[in-house]
Design a protein around this motif. Structure first.
Motif, PDB file in Angstrom:
ATOM      1  N   PHE A 278       0.843  -1.193   0.000  1.00 35.99           N
ATOM      2  CA  PHE A 278       0.000   0.000   0.000  1.00 35.99           C
ATOM      3  C   PHE A 278       0.878   1.243   0.000  1.00 35.99           C
ATOM      4  CE2 PHE A 278       0.712  -1.074   4.421  1.00 35.99           C
ATOM      5  CZ  PHE A 278       0.907   0.141   5.055  1.00 35.99           C
ATOM      6  N   SER A 279       0.310   2.332  -0.465  1.00 32.34           N
ATOM      7  CA  SER A 279       0.983   3.628  -0.440  1.00 32.34           C
ATOM      8  C   SER A 279       0.398   4.437   0.698  1.00 32.34           C
ATOM      9  CB  SER A 279       0.769   4.371  -1.761  1.00 32.34           C
ATOM     10  OG  SER A 279       1.361   3.653  -2.817  1.00 32.34           O
ATOM     11  N   MET A 280       1.223   5.254   1.300  1.00 32.83           N
ATOM     12  CA  MET A 280       0.760   6.052   2.427  1.00 32.83           C
ATOM     13  C   MET A 280       1.565   7.332   2.514  1.00 32.83           C
ATOM     14  SD  MET A 280       3.522   5.878   4.585  1.00 32.83           S
ATOM     15  CE  MET A 280       3.191   5.939   6.304  1.00 32.83           C
TER      16      MET A 280
ATOM     17  N   VAL B 194      -6.747   1.833   3.958  1.00 32.40           N
ATOM     18  CA  VAL B 194      -5.375   2.187   4.328  1.00 32.40           C
ATOM     19  C   VAL B 194      -4.573   2.716   3.134  1.00 32.40           C
ATOM     20  CG1 VAL B 194      -3.200   1.284   5.266  1.00 32.40           C
ATOM     21  CG2 VAL B 194      -5.393   0.555   6.243  1.00 32.40           C
ATOM     22  N   ASP B 195      -4.775   2.132   1.962  1.00 33.13           N
ATOM     23  CA  ASP B 195      -4.015   2.556   0.779  1.00 33.13           C
ATOM     24  C   ASP B 195      -4.299   4.024   0.468  1.00 33.13           C
ATOM     25  OD1 ASP B 195      -2.267   2.136  -1.440  1.00 33.13           O
ATOM     26  OD2 ASP B 195      -4.026   1.976  -2.741  1.00 33.13           O
ATOM     27  N   HIS B 196      -3.264   4.809   0.346  1.00 34.91           N
ATOM     28  CA  HIS B 196      -3.309   6.247   0.053  1.00 34.91           C
ATOM     29  C   HIS B 196      -3.936   7.081   1.173  1.00 34.91           C
ATOM     30  CE1 HIS B 196      -2.104   4.945  -3.923  1.00 34.91           C
ATOM     31  NE2 HIS B 196      -1.678   6.183  -4.110  1.00 34.91           N
ATOM     32  N   ALA B 197      -4.002   6.548   2.387  1.00 36.82           N
ATOM     33  CA  ALA B 197      -4.449   7.346   3.530  1.00 36.82           C
ATOM     34  C   ALA B 197      -3.268   8.182   4.026  1.00 36.82           C
ATOM     35  CB  ALA B 197      -4.953   6.440   4.650  1.00 36.82           C
ATOM     36  N   PHE B 198      -3.599   9.283   4.678  1.00 37.94           N
ATOM     37  CA  PHE B 198      -2.606  10.147   5.317  1.00 37.94           C
ATOM     38  C   PHE B 198      -2.633   9.828   6.800  1.00 37.94           C
ATOM     39  CE2 PHE B 198      -1.516  14.821   6.514  1.00 37.94           C
ATOM     40  CZ  PHE B 198      -0.169  14.511   6.648  1.00 37.94           C
ATOM     41  N   GLN B 199      -1.528   9.314   7.319  1.00 30.66           N
ATOM     42  CA  GLN B 199      -1.440   8.907   8.712  1.00 30.66           C
ATOM     43  C   GLN B 199      -0.998  10.103   9.553  1.00 30.66           C
ATOM     44  OE1 GLN B 199       1.234   5.563   8.721  1.00 30.66           O
ATOM     45  NE2 GLN B 199       0.026   4.448   7.209  1.00 30.66           N
TER      46      GLN B 199
ATOM     47  N   LEU C 121      -5.773   8.388   8.626  1.00 27.01           N
ATOM     48  CA  LEU C 121      -5.584   7.294   9.564  1.00 27.01           C
ATOM     49  C   LEU C 121      -4.978   7.936  10.816  1.00 27.01           C
ATOM     50  CD1 LEU C 121      -4.236   3.775   8.791  1.00 27.01           C
ATOM     51  CD2 LEU C 121      -3.526   4.998  10.842  1.00 27.01           C
ATOM     52  N   VAL C 122      -5.765   8.016  11.873  1.00 22.22           N
ATOM     53  CA  VAL C 122      -5.377   8.773  13.065  1.00 22.22           C
ATOM     54  C   VAL C 122      -4.823   7.830  14.134  1.00 22.22           C
ATOM     55  CG1 VAL C 122      -6.163  10.382  14.837  1.00 22.22           C
ATOM     56  CG2 VAL C 122      -7.141  10.493  12.528  1.00 22.22           C
TER      57      VAL C 122
ATOM     58  N   GLU D 274       8.807  -0.524   5.654  1.00 24.62           N
ATOM     59  CA  GLU D 274       8.615   0.896   5.378  1.00 24.62           C
ATOM     60  C   GLU D 274       9.368   1.322   4.115  1.00 24.62           C
ATOM     61  OE1 GLU D 274       9.942   3.442   8.541  1.00 24.62           O
ATOM     62  OE2 GLU D 274       9.142   5.216   7.577  1.00 24.62           O
ATOM     63  N   THR D 275      10.541   0.798   3.971  1.00 25.68           N
ATOM     64  CA  THR D 275      11.355   1.019   2.777  1.00 25.68           C
ATOM     65  C   THR D 275      11.993  -0.328   2.452  1.00 25.68           C
ATOM     66  OG1 THR D 275      13.428   1.507   3.947  1.00 25.68           O
ATOM     67  CG2 THR D 275      11.913   3.376   3.571  1.00 25.68           C
TER      68      THR D 275
END
Length: 178
Positions: A10-12, A71-76, A99-100, A138-139
């Motif tokens: 997923f992207s985030m 979750v995909d493309h959410a801003f955490q 995403l809080v 993460e990476t």
């Protein structure tokens, strides 16, 4: 014991505001992969017929749907991040894509919250499986793994009915607080 292991990419985007990484205080993104390992809550012998703990399709369906759709493309964001208020005031329809997290949305925090969320999904699906471990890449060179009880590692005093405890598609509780 058998383990069912599957991954989802997923992207985030996120930002860390607690001050431990100035570089990460600016919003930025990652393409992450989450891998979970599920085991049977009551391990048994193979039956000589179907010979499986649980069909993969059933085991991963709700989890993959949540990753892909919520979750995909959410801003955490940290629940205390001032950007949260800005979104609620200026772009309330986009606030649903936030995403809080309690504190900074680090990979460690995400691992605990995601493990709690998949555990809620598995319990709602009959409790045949449990999440034994989770790994978030993460990476390509940095990962966090977690196994154990997330409640023992999350900050104390968090609400027992927060989004990560519910077997629904939520990634925040902003609708309840609005």
């Amino acid at each position: 014991m058998f383990g069912l292991v599957f991954s989802r990419r997923f992207s985030m985007a996120h930002r860390l505001t607690a001050g431990l990484s100035e570089k990460c205080a600016l919003p930025h993104g990652h393409n992450e992969t989450v891998t979970v390992r599920l085991t049977a809550t009551q391990p048994q012998r193979l039956d000589g017929a179907a010979n499986m703990v649980e069909p993969f399709e059933r085991a991963k369906a709700r989890w993959h749907g949540w990753i892909d759709d919520a979750v995909d493309h959410a801003f955490q964001v940290n629940a205390a991040d001032p950007l949260l208020g800005w979104f609620r005031q200026h772009e309330p329809t986009r606030a649903a894509r936030l995403l809080v997290t309690p504190g900074d949305p680090t990979t460690e925090m995400l691992a605990c919250l995601m493990m709690t969320k998949i555990s809620a999904f598995l319990a709602a699906d009959g409790g045949v499986l449990r999440c034994a471990s989770i790994r978030i890449e993460e990476t390509p060179t940095n990962s966090v793994t977690f196994d154990g009880d997330p409640a023992a590692f999350l900050p104390e005093g968090l609400p027992a009915d927060a989004w990560w405890h519910r077997a629904d598609a939520s990634i925040n509780d902003l609708g309840a607080a609005a």
